[in-house]
Design an enzyme around this catalytic site. Structure first.
Site, PDB file in Angstrom:
ATOM      1  N   PHE A 191       0.815  -1.223   0.000  1.00  0.00           N
ATOM      2  CA  PHE A 191       0.000   0.000   0.000  1.00  0.00           C
ATOM      3  C   PHE A 191       0.842   1.264   0.000  1.00  0.00           C
ATOM      4  CE2 PHE A 191      -2.136  -3.372   2.512  1.00  0.00           C
ATOM      5  CZ  PHE A 191      -3.068  -3.737   1.566  1.00  0.00           C
TER       6      PHE A 191
ATOM      7  N   GLU B 240      -5.994   2.654  -6.828  1.00  0.00           N
ATOM      8  CA  GLU B 240      -6.219   3.793  -5.928  1.00  0.00           C
ATOM      9  C   GLU B 240      -7.658   4.291  -5.943  1.00  0.00           C
ATOM     10  OE1 GLU B 240      -2.022   4.354  -4.985  1.00  0.00           O
ATOM     11  OE2 GLU B 240      -2.900   3.738  -6.865  1.00  0.00           O
TER      12      GLU B 240
END
Lengths: 341, 755
Positions: free
Chosen positions: B257, B722
């Site tokens: 991430f 995203e």
């Protein structure tokens, strides 16, 4: 984590002797808390007396008619035991509100009582903590204390006891059966855990070397009107911000008997006998519940980040009593599964 | 080569894989444990390093009592600034590809403590247990100095960071007259929005296993990273190794991430120890130590919005102040979106940093956009109420047809379809506009929505395709798969491009010996590596066509590459599909053992220059809030995403599902609590740093809105890692307001804020 030796005891007296014969030793039950503490260097025993082979896993009728939970019965076995589900559903519900299935499969009933606080500072060796190292100071006072006590705290320590199960055991007036170097004794649940006072390093009243062998539940299980309300920052796998175990005996709409204990608010499961007394003989109405709630939080003190818990505890008590009143476990055995907001 | 082959039978394997819900090709390896992660390479004679972390936030190490620990049998070395040789003369040698401006943190470089939990020593021993124990005994003395970790106290020290790291765009110059427009606006809204730091917390902890190969200084470095190439160039510069000496391998990554975009200190420490001890070494971080890595920065945002009587947006002023470390200027695009998402002539955007005594932040999923959209989309919601317009209508009313920041057309923008399809699926029309008007017993019900935006970008990337005589196609690129589905979509692209069955194709990644690829991040991997894979396979296809045309009586004689198609295992003429050559038969007949081709691709600047390229989403959320107790449940989420062409709806949906879970976490629970007294994150465990558990997640409905775009890249893909996350936190907070009438402007929306 330091190196340690380990003995598998097979009998209670052997376990007592083994622990006594080693300095800096500890009993090992399910290990779900102790091993974590050892990994974090919070606990540094050099010898462990493993209890796994002791014959203490039974859940059976107690001599006086109640139910005896062997200290090594796992939390999962206890929660799903037919006798517990039938006569002590509050205990089932409370156990299942805690931890995860994996943890409950490992954690023992005796060990659940022995859990140590989840105070951030207790776990972090970079910070002072009176519970971990007496005399160094309390970092939570004046620090971040969202998960800390609003009742019964001291200037030495504001930690809370993290157990859910123990909140139900307090409400149900369980009795802790222990064996020690001086023989056996029974400890009333309300006397088992202690407030921090000047000795925050002591979580309970066990004497050195004493071993929990069983937890006895009295006959009365409040199996009809009860609830365990657990409020927390996520729906599972989080310790209680505030939790309430409420159990009622109703005669029509009149409260005949009441039990009320809170978790997440104090150094021990916080049973309020004053609030219980206030409920008895009164109608089971929100107004009555509010008065009980006010009584519970009388004298509560916030520490900053946990100020909200005083109001939350008030509201939780009212809701829990309301839920317990409306609950009728004899009619709907799944009723409690949906009782947590 | 002049020989004839029989025409292959007409078969219909179906080799059109792009856009199909193909299951993860590496799925079996992952669920059976065959997929190995960095800390799982059990090379022989392995040593274990354990990191010792600083308890103080600022000051100096005055003494390290290494001798006491070295006396333990089995402890080989205690590395610290006292014995680590000066490695690279210039601190810029420590700059990785994604380093922001400033001077990077150099582990064990000197006695200086720059942040709490900074690594101060590495204890190396024969077993992990011994290393951990020895590390617990190591006495380190410090001279602590006063620290400041609270940006609230550094509000007046904000500064504009300049260009910062690659990819960062400072806010555009103000347009129009925002102050005047705000003053004259019929409806005004002004507020501050806040979230604390958040940590990426991938489930796989950072770890590195360095295998000492014994010949010279050659190392196999199994690292947890999002970019093997970035790690390699970092290590080669610091340790003076050649690329051959430092092979970095990262085939599987258990989430990252953004935390794995930059080389983390465990890889430095593991390589340092391996080189010094000439042994294989593993260093893995604990969960607590994971909180010493980067984080989404604690950010204060000020929003001022004005609308006219009809609800038209007249003024936007968005200012952000974010923390950074004392040594780097970590930058992310927080405010620019506010000049892009809505039509508005008067816009002022400010972005500032302020330094605190903490580690540098790092990109964390939808960096900047997640932060900015929370503030902007909350403020838009607030202004919609003031203007008496439905929040969805308010956004449609102010829909931007053009990127006013850049003054460019959008290459494509199906946000309006996201609004319409999302609202229809959600049942937005059932919403009673009055806050606190919908309930079910104790539950207050609220509907909220928000918009998200993310960049569609493409980076330079290379790939190689190799078809062997057994009919197997191996395609490779040094990219990474952090769980996003890269293995699968690259396999699909390669198989379809050459018309081969999926089972005949293997895609390799995560190895610096493969063709160069960018770090996996920014949602650019599908576009960047996908284009390279397609180009490499096309180049291979051209070679195959040439071979086919060398056959005697070739049915493809004289055909150009554009005249043929690769499908179902054959090359055939577009105009007459009966004229075809089987690829397997062709290889057989040609006598070639393998045919290979490589390609390097990058964005078509000329084509893209006139356009603004973005993905969009519209998020609709239903929350249920207990009226008395403040507990919030996200009962339903509809997330409509327009992200160009969807290569694989299964893996794409999975990305959006995960994004929604992230959004719920950001909205309701995630925060890294800095105890400013100690200058230290105090809830540094997954027991106290809360992320959602299964019981927190209810219905999530993903709508993948069709969007064609031939500007962004040949595949038409915008990336989806995203965008699904952007806007979710605001939509939840907006729904909570609708349910309760309480506006929470400081995340997370925990129950105490709703009592």
């Amino acid at each position: 984590m330091n190196s340690f030796t380990l003995t598998q005891a097979t009998a209670i007296d052997e376990a007592l002797r083994d622990k006594a014969s080693h300095d800096n030793s500890a009993y090992l039950g399910g290990g779900t808390n102790l091993i974590d503490l050892m990994k974090e260097n919070v606990a540094r025993p050099t010898h462990l007396t493993s209890l796994h082979k002791l014959p203490l896993s039974q859940i059976e009728r107690a001599p006086d008619g109640g139910l005896r939970l062997g200290a090594l019965a796992t939390n999962a076995e206890t929660a799903y035991h037919p006798e517990v589900e039938k006569h002590y559903p509050l205990l089932s519900q409370t156990i299942l509100a805690g931890a995860t299935p994996q943890l409950r499969n490992m954690a023992t009933d005796g060990g659940n009582l022995m859990q140590r606080t989840r105070c951030y500072y207790f776990y972090d060796l970079a910070t002072p903590c009176n519970k971990r190292e007496p005399g160094t100071g309390c970092s939570a006072i004046g620090g971040y204390n969202r998960i800390h006590a609003i009742l019964g705290a001291s200037e030495q320590c504001i930690a809370t006891h993290p157990s859910d199960m123990c909140v139900a055991l307090a409400a149900l007036e369980a009795v802790v059966q222990v064996s020690g170097p001086d023989g056996e004794r029974r400890i009333k649940f309300e006397d088992f855990h202690r407030l921090p006072g000047e000795r925050p390093e002591l979580d309970n009243t066990l004497q050195p070397g004493e071993l929990i062998t069983a937890v006895d539940l009295p006959e009365k299980g409040f199996a009809k009107h009860f609830t365990y309300l657990k409020l927390r920052d996520r729906t599972s796998y989080a310790f209680a911000a505030v939790s309430v175990a409420a159990a009622l005996e109703l005669d029509g709409n009149t409260i005949r008997e009441a039990r009320l204990a809170l978790g997440g608010v104090a150094h021990k499961p916080w049973r309020s006998k004053e609030a219980e007394a206030l409920l008895v003989g009164r109608p089971a109405t929100v107004e009555t519940f509010r008065q009980a709630a006010d009584q519970v939080v009388k004298g509560a003190v916030g520490q900053g980040s946990n100020d909200f818990k005083i109001e939350l505890a008030r509201r939780a008590v009212v809701r829990a009593l309301k839920q317990a009143t409306e609950m009728n476990y004899e009619l709907d055995e799944n009723a409690f599964l949906n009782s947590n907001p | 080569m002049k020989q004839t082959i029989a025409a292959p039978p007409v078969i219909r394997l179906g080799t059109d894989y792009i856009g199909k819900p193909v299951s993860r090709v590496e799925g079996l390896a992952k669920v059976t444990g065959a997929a190995k992660y960095a800390a799982e390479f059990n090379v022989p004679d392995l040593l274990y390093g354990y990191v010792v972390s600083s308890p103080i936030a600022k000051g100096k190490i005055t003494r390290i009592h290494a001798d006491e620990v070295l006396a333990l049998s089995g402890v080989l070395q205690v590395f610290s600034h006292e014995n680590v040789p000066s490695l690279a003369w210039f601190d810029r040698s420590y700059k990785d590809d994604l380093a922001p401006g400033g001077s990077p943190f150099r582990p064990l470089h000197d006695a200086e403590i720059l942040f709490s939990q900074q690594p101060v020593a590495l204890v190396v021993a024969e077993t992990f247990e011994l290393a951990r124990y020895a590390a617990s005994l190591l006495r380190v003395e410090y001279a602590a100095e006063a620290h400041e970790t609270d940006i609230e106290k550094k509000r007046d020290d904000g500064y504009e960071p300049g260009r910062g790291k690659s990819g960062f765009m400072p806010p555009p110059k103000p347009r129009g007259n925002p102050n005047e427009a705000y003053k004259n606006a019929a409806h005004q809204h002004e507020a501050e929005y806040i979230h604390l730091a958040q940590h990426n917390n991938p489930l796989e902890n950072f770890a590195t296993t360095v295998e000492w190969l014994g010949e010279g200084k050659k190392l196999n470095i199994f690292d947890k990273t999002q970019g093997a190439m970035n790690v390699q160039q970092y290590l080669t510069k610091i340790f003076g190794l050649s690329k051959e000496e430092a092979r970095v391998i990262s085939k599987f990554t258990g989430g990252a991430f953004g935390a794995g975009l930059r080389p983390q200190y465990q890889v430095f420490l593991a390589v340092l120890a391996a080189l010094a001890l000439e042994r294989s070494v593993r260093v893995s971080l604990t969960r607590q130590q994971m909180f010493s890595l980067g984080h989404r920065p604690h950010t204060l945002q000020y929003l001022k919005l004005g609308a006219n009587e009809n609800g038209g947006l007249e003024a936007v002023h968005h200012a952000a102040l974010a923390e950074t470390s004392q040594f780097e200027d970590f930058t992310e695009v927080v405010v620019n979106w506010s000049g892009l998402l809505y039509q508005c002539e008067n816009v002022k955007l400010d972005y500032q940093l302020t330094k605190i005594d903490a580690n540098s932040p790092i990109d964390m999923r939808a960096p900047g956009a997640a932060t900015g959209s929370f503030a902007l989309e909350s403020a838009m919601d607030e202004l919609a109420y003031k203007a008496g317009v439905d929040p969805l209508d308010f956004r449609l009313l102010n829909y931007a047809e053009r990127d006013q920041n850049m003054n460019k057309e959008f290459s494509s923008k199906k946000l309006r379809e996201c609004y319409h399809q999302g609202a229809a699926r959600f049942g937005w029309e059932k919403r009673n506009p009055t806050p606190r008007s919908m309930r079910d017993g104790n539950w207050l019900i609220g509907y909220g929505m928000a918009t998200g935006c993310w960049d569609a970008t493409q980076q330079k990337a290379a790939a190689k395709a190799s078809l062997t005589a057994d009919g197997h196609l191996m395609v490779s690129s040094a990219s990474n798969d952090i769980g996003t589905g890269t293995y699968t979509i690259m396999t699909q692209i390669a198989a379809q491009t050459l018309g081969l069955p999926l089972e005949a194709v293997t895609f390799r990644l995560g190895d610096t010996e493969l063709p160069e690829a960018p770090v996996q991040g920014g949602s650019w991997t599908a576009a960047s590596v996908g284009t390279a894979v397609q180009a490499a396979c096309q180049a291979l296809g051209k070679k195959l066509l040439k071979l086919a045309q060398q056959l005697a009586d070739s049915p493809l004689q004289g055909a150009a590459f554009e005249d043929v198609q690769f499908v179902d295992g054959v090359i055939r003429l577009n105009e007459d599909i009966s004229r075809r050559v089987g690829i397997a038969e062709l290889l057989d007949a040609s006598g070639e053992e393998k045919v290979e081709a490589e390609a390097t691709t990058g964005p078509n600047m000329l084509k893209q220059q006139p356009y603004s390229m973005h993905s969009h989403n519209a998020v609709f959320v239903e929350v249920r809030v207990d009226e008395d107790l403040g507990t919030v449940h996200v009962a339903r989420v509809v997330n409509a995403v327009a992200a160009g062409r969807i290569l694989n709806p299964k893996t794409a949906r999975s990305q959006v599902l995960g994004s929604v879970v992230w959004g719920i976490g950001m909205a309701l629970m995630e925060e890294s609590i800095m105890d400013h007294g100690f200058g230290r994150y105090i809830n540094h465990s997954l027991a106290e740093y809360h992320i959602p558990v299964m019981a927190d997640i209810h219905t999530i409905d993903v709508v993948l809105v069709e969007e064609e775009d031939d500007i962004v890249n040949p595949l038409g893909v915008k990336g989806i890692g995203e965008i699904g996350f952007v806007g979710v936190a605001a939509a939840v907070a907006n729904a909570v307001f609708h349910a309760t009438g309480k506006r929470v402007r400081d995340l997370p929306v925990s129950l105490d804020k709703l009592l």
